[in-house]
Design a protein around this motif. Sequence first.
Motif, short mmCIF file in Angstrom:
data_model
loop_
_atom_site.label_atom_id
_atom_site.label_comp_id
_atom_site.label_asym_id
_atom_site.label_seq_id
_atom_site.Cartn_x
_atom_site.Cartn_y
_atom_site.Cartn_z
N ILE A 242 -16.84 -6.93 20.61
CA ILE A 242 -17.39 -6.21 19.45
C ILE A 242 -16.66 -4.89 19.27
CG2 ILE A 242 -19.45 -5.06 18.53
CD1 ILE A 242 -21.12 -7.20 20.01
N TRP A 243 -16.45 -4.18 20.36
CA TRP A 243 -15.70 -2.91 20.31
C TRP A 243 -14.30 -3.13 19.75
CZ3 TRP A 243 -11.19 -2.43 23.19
CH2 TRP A 243 -10.58 -1.16 23.17
N GLY B 256 -10.50 8.65 21.68
CA GLY B 256 -11.91 8.32 21.51
C GLY B 256 -12.15 6.82 21.56
N PHE B 257 -11.13 6.03 21.19
CA PHE B 257 -11.27 4.57 21.28
C PHE B 257 -11.50 4.14 22.73
CE2 PHE B 257 -8.47 3.82 17.27
CZ PHE B 257 -9.56 4.12 16.47
N ILE C 15 -17.89 3.54 27.36
CA ILE C 15 -19.32 3.69 27.11
C ILE C 15 -19.95 2.32 26.84
CG2 ILE C 15 -21.04 4.60 25.50
CD1 ILE C 15 -19.25 7.05 25.14
N ALA C 16 -19.29 1.52 26.00
CA ALA C 16 -19.80 0.19 25.67
C ALA C 16 -19.91 -0.68 26.92
CB ALA C 16 -18.90 -0.48 24.64
N GLN C 17 -18.90 -0.61 27.78
CA GLN C 17 -18.92 -1.43 28.99
C GLN C 17 -19.95 -0.92 30.00
OE1 GLN C 17 -14.79 -1.53 30.23
NE2 GLN C 17 -14.35 -3.28 28.92
#
Length: 246
Positions: free
Chosen positions: A73-74, A25-26, A32-34
Motif C-alpha cells: 500500500i505504501w 520522508g518516503f 512507520i507503516a511497517q
Amino acid sequence: MSFIEVNEWKAAKKQFFYKLTAYKGFFISLFIAQFVALVFSYGGGMHTSISVDLVSLTVSFYSGDMLFGFTLIWAFIVAAKLTSENYRNNDFSFVSTRISSNLSNIALIATLSFVGSVTSLMAGVLLRVIVYFTTDIGMIYGKNYLLSPPELLTGIYAAFLYLALVCAAGYLIGAVVQMHKVLIVLVPAVLFGLVSYELTKFGTIRWVEYFTSEGSLLMFTLKVISAVLIFFAGALVLSNRLEVRR
C-alpha cells in the motif's frame, strides 16, 4: 523549458540523487507503516481455541502477510504521489526534460522497492524473533519458522518484484489522474468496479492471480518485467502530454 541541450542520463542522475535526499520522508513513512504492521501482526494474530472434555487448547497464528501488505500500500501511494504537480515542479530546479524526470523517478522507485523488500522481510524475521522470546519455545510450530539464507534472498527478490509492479501500476494511474481532475474520482471508481465484477463473476481477481499464482520464478520475473515496462512506458507517454508547468 531551458534551451540548453540536456544530457538525459546526467540530468536524470542529478535528479535521482537530489530526490534521495529531498524525499527522505518516503523512507520514514515506510518504517512507520511497517512498525504499525508489526504491532498489529504480533498483537492481532489469529487465535483459535479448541476444547475437548477438560482439555482446552488455544492456537495463535502469526504471519508477515500484514507487513508486506502495508508495504505494498505504501509503495502504491508513494509512486502515485511522484506524478503529482508539486513533485513534478521540483524537477524544474534542474535543467531537465520529461524523459530525465521520469528516468529519475523510475530509479527512485527501484530504490524504494529494494529498500521496502529488504525491510519487510527483515521485519518478518523480527516478528519471528519476538514470538520466539515471548513464547514457550516448546509450543512453537511452523513449517517455515526458520528461514535459510537462500530462502531469505529468494523472498527479498520476489518482494522486490511485487513492489516494483505495484509501484509501476501506481505511477501509471497517477499519470492518468493528472490528465484531468475528474479522473481523480473516475479512475478509482472504474478500478473498484472491475474488482467487484471479477470477484462476483469469477470469485477471484484474475489479473492479480496472473502474477500471484505463477509457480516458476523465471516466468514470474518475465511477467513482472513485461508489465512494469508497459506501465512505465504508458506513464511516460502521458507525462509528455502534460503542460511543461501548470
